[in-house]
Design a protein around this motif. Structure first.
Motif, PDB file in Angstrom:
ATOM      1  N   ASP A   5       2.463  -9.706  -0.910  1.00 54.62           N
ATOM      2  CA  ASP A   5       1.190 -10.133  -1.491  1.00 54.62           C
ATOM      3  C   ASP A   5       0.909 -11.615  -1.265  1.00 54.62           C
ATOM      4  OD1 ASP A   5       0.583  -7.596  -2.359  1.00 54.62           O
ATOM      5  OD2 ASP A   5       1.263  -7.930  -4.408  1.00 54.62           O
ATOM      6  N   GLN A  34     -10.048  -1.295  11.276  1.00 55.02           N
ATOM      7  CA  GLN A  34      -9.923  -0.670   9.963  1.00 55.02           C
ATOM      8  C   GLN A  34      -8.496  -0.780   9.424  1.00 55.02           C
ATOM      9  OE1 GLN A  34     -12.525   0.457   8.071  1.00 55.02           O
ATOM     10  NE2 GLN A  34     -10.932   0.423   6.504  1.00 55.02           N
ATOM     11  N   ASP A  35      -7.509  -0.593  10.284  1.00 55.79           N
ATOM     12  CA  ASP A  35      -6.117  -0.733   9.843  1.00 55.79           C
ATOM     13  C   ASP A  35      -5.810  -2.173   9.444  1.00 55.79           C
ATOM     14  OD1 ASP A  35      -5.565   1.952  10.134  1.00 55.79           O
ATOM     15  OD2 ASP A  35      -4.523   1.730  12.050  1.00 55.79           O
ATOM     16  N   ASN A  38      -7.307  -2.726   6.122  1.00 61.23           N
ATOM     17  CA  ASN A  38      -6.508  -2.070   5.090  1.00 61.23           C
ATOM     18  C   ASN A  38      -5.219  -2.835   4.798  1.00 61.23           C
ATOM     19  OD1 ASN A  38      -8.278   0.045   4.574  1.00 61.23           O
ATOM     20  ND2 ASN A  38      -7.396   1.330   6.155  1.00 61.23           N
ATOM     21  N   TYR A  39      -4.591  -3.384   5.820  1.00 57.15           N
ATOM     22  CA  TYR A  39      -3.379  -4.180   5.607  1.00 57.15           C
ATOM     23  C   TYR A  39      -3.683  -5.385   4.725  1.00 57.15           C
ATOM     24  CZ  TYR A  39      -1.256  -1.663   9.583  1.00 57.15           C
ATOM     25  OH  TYR A  39      -0.769  -0.707  10.430  1.00 57.15           O
ATOM     26  N   LYS A  41      -6.253  -5.869   2.709  1.00 58.94           N
ATOM     27  CA  LYS A  41      -6.759  -5.507   1.385  1.00 58.94           C
ATOM     28  C   LYS A  41      -5.658  -4.923   0.502  1.00 58.94           C
ATOM     29  CE  LYS A  41     -10.986  -6.648   2.266  1.00 58.94           C
ATOM     30  NZ  LYS A  41     -11.599  -7.811   1.678  1.00 58.94           N
ATOM     31  N   HIS A  43      -4.136  -1.968   0.960  1.00 60.44           N
ATOM     32  CA  HIS A  43      -4.182  -0.508   0.864  1.00 60.44           C
ATOM     33  C   HIS A  43      -2.992   0.162   1.541  1.00 60.44           C
ATOM     34  CE1 HIS A  43      -8.113  -0.754  -0.907  1.00 60.44           C
ATOM     35  NE2 HIS A  43      -8.588  -1.394   0.141  1.00 60.44           N
ATOM     36  N   LEU A  44      -2.346  -0.536   2.446  1.00 64.80           N
ATOM     37  CA  LEU A  44      -1.212   0.041   3.180  1.00 64.80           C
ATOM     38  C   LEU A  44       0.061  -0.763   2.907  1.00 64.80           C
ATOM     39  CD1 LEU A  44      -3.022   0.762   6.564  1.00 64.80           C
ATOM     40  CD2 LEU A  44      -2.568   2.359   4.709  1.00 64.80           C
ATOM     41  N   SER A  50       2.523  -2.442   8.472  1.00 63.78           N
ATOM     42  CA  SER A  50       1.864  -3.484   7.697  1.00 63.78           C
ATOM     43  C   SER A  50       2.771  -4.700   7.579  1.00 63.78           C
ATOM     44  CB  SER A  50       1.519  -2.954   6.308  1.00 63.78           C
ATOM     45  OG  SER A  50       1.032  -3.992   5.487  1.00 63.78           O
TER      46      SER A  50
END
Length: 64
Positions: A5, A34-35, A38-39, A41, A43-44, A50
């Protein structure tokens, strides 16, 4: 693998300050936009790809 994070937040700050788009990062690392989104944000989170992307970006851009 440790939680990324804080690293992800530093990277987001860096790419925003340097006007780097997530689409450009995707092209650079061979990952679709998109991936990458997502990484970043979260989400993955915890997935090997990731974590690898986060580590590669830190290394390549010398983000501290």
């Amino acid at each position: 693998m440790p939680d990324n994070d804080l690293r992800r937040e530093k990277e987001l700050k860096y790419i925003e300050e340097n006007n780097i788009s997530l689409a450009d990062l995707g092209v650079m690392y061979g990952i679709n936009k998109q991936d990458v989104t997502n990484y970043f944000k979260g989400h993955l989170v915890g997935r090997p790809k990731s974590n690898q992307l986060i580590i590669r970006i830190i290394s390549d851009f010398k983000i501290r």
